[in-house]
Design a protein around this motif. Structure first.
Motif, short mmCIF file in Angstrom:
data_model
loop_
_atom_site.label_atom_id
_atom_site.label_comp_id
_atom_site.label_asym_id
_atom_site.label_seq_id
_atom_site.Cartn_x
_atom_site.Cartn_y
_atom_site.Cartn_z
N ALA A 274 23.84 17.42 -7.46
CA ALA A 274 22.67 16.59 -7.19
C ALA A 274 23.09 15.16 -6.86
N ARG A 275 22.33 14.53 -5.98
CA ARG A 275 22.55 13.11 -5.66
C ARG A 275 21.74 12.26 -6.64
N PHE A 276 20.49 12.67 -6.87
CA PHE A 276 19.62 11.99 -7.84
C PHE A 276 19.12 13.01 -8.85
N VAL A 277 18.85 12.51 -10.04
CA VAL A 277 18.38 13.39 -11.11
C VAL A 277 17.20 12.72 -11.80
N LEU A 278 16.16 13.51 -12.06
CA LEU A 278 15.08 13.05 -12.93
C LEU A 278 15.14 13.86 -14.22
N CYS A 279 14.96 13.18 -15.34
CA CYS A 279 15.04 13.83 -16.65
C CYS A 279 13.65 13.75 -17.27
N MET A 280 13.11 14.89 -17.66
CA MET A 280 11.71 14.91 -18.11
C MET A 280 11.52 15.67 -19.41
N ASP A 281 10.46 15.30 -20.14
CA ASP A 281 9.95 16.10 -21.25
C ASP A 281 9.32 17.36 -20.69
N VAL A 282 9.27 18.40 -21.52
CA VAL A 282 8.67 19.65 -21.06
C VAL A 282 7.18 19.73 -21.39
N ASP A 283 6.71 18.89 -22.32
CA ASP A 283 5.32 19.03 -22.77
C ASP A 283 4.37 18.26 -21.84
N GLN A 284 4.42 18.64 -20.58
CA GLN A 284 3.57 18.02 -19.56
C GLN A 284 3.58 18.96 -18.35
N HIS A 285 2.65 18.75 -17.43
CA HIS A 285 2.67 19.55 -16.21
C HIS A 285 2.30 18.67 -15.01
N PHE A 286 2.78 19.09 -13.84
CA PHE A 286 2.51 18.32 -12.62
C PHE A 286 1.09 18.59 -12.15
N SER A 287 0.45 17.51 -11.66
CA SER A 287 -0.94 17.63 -11.19
C SER A 287 -1.12 16.99 -9.82
N GLY A 288 -0.04 16.44 -9.27
CA GLY A 288 -0.11 15.81 -7.95
C GLY A 288 1.31 15.65 -7.41
N ALA A 289 1.37 15.29 -6.12
CA ALA A 289 2.68 15.22 -5.45
C ALA A 289 3.60 14.21 -6.14
N PHE A 290 4.80 14.67 -6.47
CA PHE A 290 5.83 13.84 -7.11
C PHE A 290 7.04 13.97 -6.20
N GLY A 291 7.14 13.05 -5.25
CA GLY A 291 8.12 13.20 -4.18
C GLY A 291 9.24 12.18 -4.23
N PRO A 292 10.00 12.06 -3.13
CA PRO A 292 11.18 11.20 -3.08
C PRO A 292 10.86 9.71 -3.25
N GLU A 293 9.58 9.34 -3.13
CA GLU A 293 9.24 7.93 -3.40
C GLU A 293 9.61 7.54 -4.83
N ALA A 294 9.77 8.52 -5.69
CA ALA A 294 10.11 8.23 -7.09
C ALA A 294 11.62 8.04 -7.29
N LEU A 295 12.41 8.20 -6.22
CA LEU A 295 13.86 8.13 -6.39
C LEU A 295 14.38 6.72 -6.15
N ALA A 296 15.44 6.37 -6.84
CA ALA A 296 16.17 5.12 -6.62
C ALA A 296 17.43 5.19 -7.48
N GLU A 297 18.26 4.16 -7.34
CA GLU A 297 19.50 4.11 -8.12
C GLU A 297 19.24 4.26 -9.62
N SER A 298 18.19 3.59 -10.12
CA SER A 298 17.76 3.84 -11.50
C SER A 298 16.25 3.67 -11.57
N VAL A 299 15.61 4.58 -12.30
CA VAL A 299 14.15 4.68 -12.29
C VAL A 299 13.64 4.75 -13.72
N ALA A 300 12.64 3.90 -14.02
CA ALA A 300 12.04 3.91 -15.36
C ALA A 300 10.53 4.14 -15.23
N GLN A 301 9.97 4.75 -16.24
CA GLN A 301 8.55 5.12 -16.24
C GLN A 301 7.77 4.19 -17.17
N LEU A 302 6.72 3.55 -16.64
CA LEU A 302 5.85 2.75 -17.51
C LEU A 302 5.08 3.69 -18.44
N HIS A 303 5.06 3.35 -19.72
CA HIS A 303 4.42 4.20 -20.72
C HIS A 303 2.90 4.09 -20.62
#
Ligand code: UDP
Ligand code: MN
Length: 295
Positions: free
Chosen positions: A149-178
């Motif tokens: 992989a070139r980029f990796v996202l690390c996620m909790d499992v206790d959630q599900h996708f409900s909309g497009a989650f695409g390459p716009e979320a990628l960068a050298e380092s990415v943090a999620q606002l709580h």
């Protein structure tokens, strides 16, 4: 069009958001004080992001832990909805970490998408499962995942996708606002306040959620090494940070500012209720059922 300086620097050459339009969301913060974009719905063009990622022929990794009862309860829906929404049109490799590889559901995968299962030991305390994620992640990043992989996202499992989650979320380092804390005043943010802890923060920029973080393989290895060191140091002193690995993650992102932030739309808790600025949530938390899961 507003300008967010980092979006134009080499740090964000792996941006994939296309030209950002922070002005499209005047009611929210779309740029940090250090110039990193905060990605909100409407500020990026998903088609441009998609084209750019396809041109680069990227492989994106998605790691998720499913240990103990979390496997039966959440993994299938997480993977099924990821097939519908996560990096559609890109090459994807899922890494599922579990103590029971045979119990991993066989979710049909689209073309160019693979799933690998990595065995991990089962920890006795849920706090330790959460912290053990950091260790297992390091091993994977140093091995096959890091090569694939070139980029990796690390996620909790206790959630599900409900909309497009695409390459716009990628960068050298990415943090999620709580989702619960993005509107809180600085002094109330739940950083580790015990000065003896390696995760101690007297102040921070934002409170980040450990349910989603990511970046390049190299950046994630630095993050992981930092958190593991902090966890070890605290343990040797008989300490445990308030929110475990999340506290150490927050310390890391204070010291090493993320190149991109994801708005709470990218990891939303429906229990918060409707908010005007949350237009299209992309990941939804499952209700917390700790009594059941952690007993
Ligand atoms: N986890 C797991 N089994 C456990 C505890 C945690 O697989 O017994 C993994 C799972 O991916 C989970 C993540 O660790 O989503 C973080 O734990 P949890 O979601 O319970 O923490 P919270 O979101 O409440 O901080
Ligand atoms: Mn969780």
């Amino acid at each position: 069009m507003g300008v967010c300086p980092l979006a134009r620097t080499p740090l964000l050459r792996d941006n994939f958001s296309g030209p950002l339009d922070p002005g499209a969301r005047p009611e929210v913060l779309t740029c940090t004080s250090w110039g990193a974009p905060i990605i909100w719905d409407g500020t990026f063009d998903p088609d441009v992001a998609q084209q750019e990622a396809v041109q680069r022929n990227l492989t994106v990794g998605l790691t998720v832990f499913a240990v103990g009862r979390y496997l039966e309860k959440y993994l299938e829906r997480f993977l099924e909805t990821a097939e519908q929404h996560f990096m559609v049109g890109q090459r994807v490799v899922y890494y599922v970490f579990t103590e029971r590889p045979a119990a991993v559901p066989r979710v049909p995968l689209g073309p160019g998408r693979r799933l690998r299962v990595e065995r991990v030991a089962r920890e006795r305390r849920w706090q330790d499962v959460s912290m053990a994620r950091m260790r297992a992640l390091q091993a994977a990043l140093g091995g096959r995942l890091g090569r694939e992989a070139r980029f990796v996202l690390c996620m909790d499992v206790d959630q599900h996708f409900s909309g497009a989650f695409g390459p716009e979320a990628l960068a050298e380092s990415v943090a999620q606002l709580h989702a619960w804390h993005y509107r809180w005043p600085q002094r109330r943010l739940p950083f580790e306040r015990d000065a003896r802890s390696a995760a101690a923060l007297a102040r921070g920029d934002f409170y980040y959620h450990a349910a989603v973080f990511g970046g390049s393989v190299a950046a994630l290895r630095r993050l992981r090494a930092h958190c593991a060191r902090g966890l070890r140091r605290d343990r040797a002193r008989g300490l445990e940070a308030r929110w475990h690995d999340e506290s150490h993650l927050n310390k890391f992102f204070w010291l090493h500012k993320p190149a991109k932030l994801l708005s709470p739309e990218f990891c939303w808790s429906p229990e918060i209720g409707r908010r005007a600025e949350i237009r299209r949530p992309r990941l939804l938390w499952a209700p917390k059922e700790y009594a059941l899961l952690r007993s």
